[in-house]
Design a protein around this motif. Structure first.
Motif, PDB file in Angstrom:
ATOM      1  N   GLU A 153      32.440  21.028 -25.184  1.00 30.55           N
ATOM      2  CA  GLU A 153      33.017  19.913 -26.070  1.00 30.55           C
ATOM      3  C   GLU A 153      32.171  18.786 -26.929  1.00 30.55           C
ATOM      4  OE1 GLU A 153      36.039  18.496 -23.620  1.00 30.55           O
ATOM      5  OE2 GLU A 153      37.415  20.035 -23.849  1.00 30.55           O
ATOM      6  N   HIS A 154      30.953  18.648 -26.360  1.00 29.84           N
ATOM      7  CA  HIS A 154      30.129  17.536 -26.658  1.00 29.84           C
ATOM      8  C   HIS A 154      29.596  17.711 -28.163  1.00 29.84           C
ATOM      9  CE1 HIS A 154      26.394  20.032 -25.836  1.00 29.84           C
ATOM     10  NE2 HIS A 154      25.632  19.009 -26.759  1.00 29.84           N
ATOM     11  N   TYR A 155      29.781  18.928 -28.621  1.00 34.77           N
ATOM     12  CA  TYR A 155      29.233  19.317 -30.142  1.00 34.77           C
ATOM     13  C   TYR A 155      30.524  18.538 -31.169  1.00 34.77           C
ATOM     14  CZ  TYR A 155      25.318  22.066 -28.792  1.00 34.77           C
ATOM     15  OH  TYR A 155      24.174  22.569 -28.162  1.00 34.77           O
ATOM     16  N   SER A 156      31.877  18.458 -30.521  1.00 35.01           N
ATOM     17  CA  SER A 156      32.880  18.090 -31.320  1.00 35.01           C
ATOM     18  C   SER A 156      33.102  16.825 -31.554  1.00 35.01           C
ATOM     19  CB  SER A 156      34.272  18.739 -30.768  1.00 35.01           C
ATOM     20  OG  SER A 156      34.234  20.169 -30.461  1.00 35.01           O
ATOM     21  N   PRO A 157      33.819  16.325 -32.505  1.00 39.25           N
ATOM     22  CA  PRO A 157      34.369  17.314 -33.790  1.00 39.25           C
ATOM     23  C   PRO A 157      33.025  17.472 -34.755  1.00 39.25           C
ATOM     24  CG  PRO A 157      34.976  14.861 -34.003  1.00 39.25           C
ATOM     25  CD  PRO A 157      33.979  14.845 -32.643  1.00 39.25           C
ATOM     26  N   LEU A 158      33.335  18.721 -35.106  1.00 36.40           N
ATOM     27  CA  LEU A 158      32.303  19.441 -36.008  1.00 36.40           C
ATOM     28  C   LEU A 158      32.824  18.955 -37.506  1.00 36.40           C
ATOM     29  CD1 LEU A 158      31.267  22.505 -34.296  1.00 36.40           C
ATOM     30  CD2 LEU A 158      29.881  20.497 -34.563  1.00 36.40           C
ATOM     31  N   GLY A 159      34.169  18.620 -37.824  1.00 35.77           N
ATOM     32  CA  GLY A 159      34.648  18.252 -39.123  1.00 35.77           C
ATOM     33  C   GLY A 159      35.825  17.642 -38.938  1.00 35.77           C
ATOM     34  N   PRO A 160      36.299  17.133 -40.279  1.00 32.91           N
ATOM     35  CA  PRO A 160      37.621  16.442 -40.285  1.00 32.91           C
ATOM     36  C   PRO A 160      38.884  16.818 -39.446  1.00 32.91           C
ATOM     37  CG  PRO A 160      37.060  17.227 -42.554  1.00 32.91           C
ATOM     38  CD  PRO A 160      35.893  17.474 -41.729  1.00 32.91           C
ATOM     39  N   LEU A 191      33.953   4.936 -42.859  1.00 31.74           N
ATOM     40  CA  LEU A 191      35.182   4.467 -42.076  1.00 31.74           C
ATOM     41  C   LEU A 191      35.954   4.498 -43.548  1.00 31.74           C
ATOM     42  CD1 LEU A 191      36.868   3.960 -39.755  1.00 31.74           C
ATOM     43  CD2 LEU A 191      36.158   1.341 -40.119  1.00 31.74           C
ATOM     44  N   LYS A 192      35.513   3.890 -44.277  1.00 28.48           N
ATOM     45  CA  LYS A 192      36.562   3.738 -45.639  1.00 28.48           C
ATOM     46  C   LYS A 192      36.846   5.044 -46.230  1.00 28.48           C
ATOM     47  CE  LYS A 192      33.800  -0.250 -47.374  1.00 28.48           C
ATOM     48  NZ  LYS A 192      32.876  -0.691 -48.516  1.00 28.48           N
ATOM     49  N   VAL A 193      36.070   6.222 -46.217  1.00 29.58           N
ATOM     50  CA  VAL A 193      36.422   7.288 -46.534  1.00 29.58           C
ATOM     51  C   VAL A 193      37.439   7.761 -45.735  1.00 29.58           C
ATOM     52  CG1 VAL A 193      35.878   9.726 -47.010  1.00 29.58           C
ATOM     53  CG2 VAL A 193      34.295   7.763 -47.591  1.00 29.58           C
ATOM     54  N   TYR A 194      37.459   7.769 -44.289  1.00 34.57           N
ATOM     55  CA  TYR A 194      38.543   8.197 -43.441  1.00 34.57           C
ATOM     56  C   TYR A 194      39.835   7.519 -43.436  1.00 34.57           C
ATOM     57  CZ  TYR A 194      40.282   8.951 -38.815  1.00 34.57           C
ATOM     58  OH  TYR A 194      41.067   9.328 -37.676  1.00 34.57           O
ATOM     59  N   LEU A 195      39.576   6.116 -43.594  1.00 38.98           N
ATOM     60  CA  LEU A 195      40.926   5.678 -43.843  1.00 38.98           C
ATOM     61  C   LEU A 195      41.538   5.800 -45.286  1.00 38.98           C
ATOM     62  CD1 LEU A 195      40.187   2.134 -42.089  1.00 38.98           C
ATOM     63  CD2 LEU A 195      41.394   4.069 -41.187  1.00 38.98           C
ATOM     64  N   ARG A 196      40.641   5.787 -46.179  1.00 42.10           N
ATOM     65  CA  ARG A 196      41.364   6.114 -47.567  1.00 42.10           C
ATOM     66  C   ARG A 196      42.247   7.439 -47.547  1.00 42.10           C
ATOM     67  NH1 ARG A 196      36.737   3.566 -50.314  1.00 42.10           N
ATOM     68  NH2 ARG A 196      35.744   5.553 -50.549  1.00 42.10           N
ATOM     69  N   ASP A 197      41.589   8.395 -46.943  1.00 40.40           N
ATOM     70  CA  ASP A 197      42.307   9.799 -46.681  1.00 40.40           C
ATOM     71  C   ASP A 197      43.754   9.487 -45.966  1.00 40.40           C
ATOM     72  OD1 ASP A 197      40.300  10.984 -48.084  1.00 40.40           O
ATOM     73  OD2 ASP A 197      39.252  11.801 -46.334  1.00 40.40           O
ATOM     74  N   GLN A 198      43.771   8.510 -45.249  1.00 43.11           N
ATOM     75  CA  GLN A 198      45.010   8.260 -44.629  1.00 43.11           C
ATOM     76  C   GLN A 198      45.884   7.284 -45.286  1.00 43.11           C
ATOM     77  OE1 GLN A 198      44.236   7.200 -40.533  1.00 43.11           O
ATOM     78  NE2 GLN A 198      42.813   8.970 -40.274  1.00 43.11           N
ATOM     79  N   GLY A 199      45.706   6.838 -46.668  1.00 42.54           N
ATOM     80  CA  GLY A 199      46.373   5.870 -47.326  1.00 42.54           C
ATOM     81  C   GLY A 199      46.297   4.364 -47.136  1.00 42.54           C
TER      82      GLY A 199
END
Length: 741
Positions: free
Chosen positions: A430-437, A578-586
């Protein structure tokens, strides 16, 4: 309006290129036609192993006549200038019109471009598309100059309407367009003529070619699942493999075969990977035991023996492939059973990066960082240390050498064979995870600690050697690693100051890069100890380094500047992700910026908690109205401070208040201030902002009734200091100056 049918018939197109090629054909042909004035109603592109097909409905019979006015040189301009204009416009001098403009008399030309027949435009566009087609790899054949992914044999190009069909006249390197095609390579009846798309599709299916890739995929999946169900088994779903196999066959015939008993003891992932990568087989598992017991292969033809010969040949090849896998597995578990020390030792000779040392050195750094993170994740320290040291061991195994995509997963099996705990074995995978969004995030404490250490070591390492992502280039997947850290922290609700861990790991990289200098190495080790013992943040690195000024003055001075700056730059990179991650959540970008500007912004859980509360607050009328009141107070206060050259930040006294609204605002601030301060200290930002909302009415009433810049200087200063309290309270939860509205 006619319909257009194009088929480019060649030798087998690699399955991985087909979908992109169909899309490129559609975009380039339709784009070229539209640019030439030939519009259409609908377009569909299809791909098969030996052909690319494009069908357009409602194509104009000819392009429209275009009339254009072109402005030329001034009347009286030199003859050469006028002649050049005439050539460019394609008109005679007598056709020019003189017209007065604000800048004098100027020649104008009326240019008429008559429409062109659809066939002429299609031929021109298609030839250009074929000659410039963007295949990832292409070839020449014979004596011609044409390049195609595989030898191109024929071109079908038809315009058809109610009155009949017309072959588009086209000749590309001796390949003359016609109205014929052919069906299946083995089961087809030879070439045949078609009159349009429906006739084309019907005759191809009659000649054992299913035109639509989705239809072929559905046929494969339905037959395979029905076969498996009939024997009480299940097909292991693999959408990527299904799409690839659908691109390998024109007439899919599904066959199910047995896996020899010798190989049923192999891990199911090994069987599945070996069959997929080497043979393009689907795995069939027993739902009761989870074992892979059979396989499904897809032939491209029907046979008199119902595929028995094909299946026997496939089973023979599969036996050889799985014999190799079994050999790798048995050798690997023999090494793992001895503790896998041979693998760990060999990693010292495997270069991770020429500036970052070997995999063995990387594991040492990871282990040190993971030990620090054990307390953050609540993991057992001994398990974390064991997991970090074993995490990369399977990179030296024979199985992972053959199938790199099994790294981590095989580590779990080998950790169990080595007698390590379940938590350590899980961390190896599991240490490779997460590999994507969309990848799952580990939640087991040991796995989370090692996963964080793995990704933070990569990020700090490449920052230390100044190998950062630039533009669209990110060869070391550092953006993905940062997103992985963000998701690990947020989805596990971890509280960890990133600055401290950046500093510690950057110092470890400094040690690794200067290990040849014994004195420097000792000092750096001491510094590392200080960082760990004091739990310092970025700025405190300077304090730690100050201790050693007398020993290595030049080096220390350089480190004082570089390491904290590097740490700060890396944190900015995390904030961007983080901005990209949160913007995707509105979450609004200005809300995120307002929270990043606050202290403790290296604690991502705290930062996001603040941002979500502010987002909710700003979605209410009270939030928007309070923001307007804050901005008005801040603007008045900032202008006064600039004009007076002083800061109004203390001394507001209710005894100087003249208006009732002014006194009411004093009372509201006194009442709210303590509650807001306590809520923020408790990190209850929703409550803090809810209390701030109660200030909306007294602030509005104050501005409606009071003139801040009173002629009475004492009253003016008191009111400005009162506004300073409003500003300070609003800024205590987030930097409201960055919020738009």
């Amino acid at each position: 309006m006619p319909d257009l049918l194009i088929e480019l018939f060649s030798e087998e197109i690699p399955a991985r290129m087909q979908a992109r090629a169909a899309d490129d054909l559609k975009k380039r042909v339709t784009g070229g036609l539209v640019d030439a004035g030939l519009t259409y109603a609908h377009a569909e592109a299809l791909s098969m192993p030996r052909r690319l097909t494009l069908a357009l409905e409602g194509v104009l019979a000819q392009s429209p006549t275009v009339r254009e006015e072109r402005k030329g040189p001034k009347v009286g301009a030199p003859d050469k200038a006028i002649e050049g204009f005439l050539r460019g416009a394609g008109v005679a001098r007598d056709d020019l019109e003189e017209r007065e403009t604000p800048k004098g008399a100027v020649y104008f030309a009326q240019i008429t471009k008559p429409g062109r027949p659809a066939a002429e435009i299609v031929a021109e566009v298609l030839e250009d598309v074929v000659r410039t087609f963007p295949w990832p790899k292409s070839m020449r054949w014979g004596a011609g100059s044409l390049r195609w992914v595989r030898p191109l044999h024929s071109i079908l190009c038809l315009l058809s309407d109610e009155s009949g069909s017309e072959i588009v006249p086209l000749d590309i390197d001796g390949i003359v367009a016609g109205d014929t095609t052919q069906g299946h390579r083995f089961m087809g009846s030879g070439r045949f003529a078609v009159t349009g798309f429906e006739d084309y599709e019907t005759k191809l299916k009659r000649d054992h070619v299913i035109l639509n890739a989705q239809e072929r995929a559905e046929h494969i999946w339905n037959d395979a699942t029905n076969m498996a169900f009939a024997q009480g088994l299940e097909i292991v779903e693999d959408k990527g493999l299904l799409a690839e196999v659908a691109g390998l066959v024109e007439w899919p015939v599904v066959l199910m075969g047995d896996i020899a008993e010798d190989f049923l003891g192999l891990p199911p992932e090994v069987l599945q990977t070996s069959m997929k990568e080497h043979q393009k087989f689907f795995s069939v598992k027993n739902p009761k035991t989870g074992r892979i017991e059979k396989f499904v292969t897809v032939a491209n033809r029907e046979t008199a023996d119902n595929g028995a010969t094909i299946l026997a040949g496939n089973q023979k090849v599969l036996f050889a492939r799985l014999s190799d896998a079994k050999f790798f597995w048995e050798n690997d578990i023999r090494v793992a059973g001895t503790g896998a020390q041979a693998w760990l030792d060999s990693l010292n000779n495997v270069t991770f990066h020429n500036k970052l040392g070997s995999q063995g050195e990387r594991i040492a750094r990871m282990s040190a960082l993971a030990a620090e993170l054990a307390g953050v994740t609540g993991a057992d320290a001994a398990d974390v240390e064991a997991a970090a040291k074993f995490a990369k061991a399977d990179l030296s195994s024979e199985m992972v050498y053959e199938f790199p995509e099994l790294q981590g997963l095989m580590g779990r099996y080998y950790a169990a064979k080595a007698g390590l705990s379940d938590a350590v074995a899980a961390a190896a995978e599991e240490h490779y995870s997460p590999l994507g969004p969309s990848d799952d995030v580990p939640s087991a404490p040991v796995s989370v600690a090692v996963a964080l250490a793995d990704k933070l070591d990569i990020l700090t390492g490449f920052w230390a050697i100044d190998e950062k992502p630039t533009g669209s280039k990110d060869p070391f997947a550092l953006r993905r690693a940062a997103l992985g850290v963000i998701r690990l922290i947020l989805e596990n609700d971890l509280r960890m100051p990133l600055d401290r861990h950046f500093d510690a790991q950057l110092l470890r990289h400094e040690i690794a890069q200067n290990g040849d200098d014994e004195v420097s190495g000792v000092l750096m080790q001491d510094m590392m100890s200080e960082v760990a013992d004091h739990g310092v943040f970025g700025a405190a690195v300077r304090t730690v380094l100050d201790v050693f000024d007398g020993d290595l003055p030049e080096r220390i001075e350089e480190l004082k500047t570089r390491l904290p700056d590097t740490s700060s730059d890396l944190l900015s990179f995390f904030h961007d992700r983080l901005k990209v991650y949160l913007r995707d959540q509105g979450v609004r970008h200005d809300v995120i910026d307002a929270c990043i500007a606050m202290p403790g912004n290296d604690d991502l859980t705290l930062l996001v908690k603040r941002a979500r509360a502010l987002q909710d607050f700003m979605s209410m009328d009270d939030g928007e109205n309070l923001l307007q009141g804050f901005k008005r107070a801040n603007n008045i206060l900032s202008q006064a401070e600039e004009k007076d050259g002083v800061e109004y930040s203390f001394g507001a006294d209710v005894k100087f208040a003249e208006d009732n609204s002014e006194k009411a605002l004093f009372g509201a601030l006194d009442q709210a201030e303590g509650a807001i301060s306590s809520a923020i200290e408790a990190e209850d930002f929703a409550s803090a902002m809810g209390t701030m909302a109660s200030l909306r009415a007294p602030i509005d009433a104050f501005f409606e009734a009071v003139q801040v810049n009173s002629d009475n200087e004492v009253v003016r200063r008191n009111r400005l200091n009162l506004l300073s309290r409003v500003r300070a309270i609003c800024l205590s939860a987030a930097d409201m100056t960055r919020v738009e509205g």
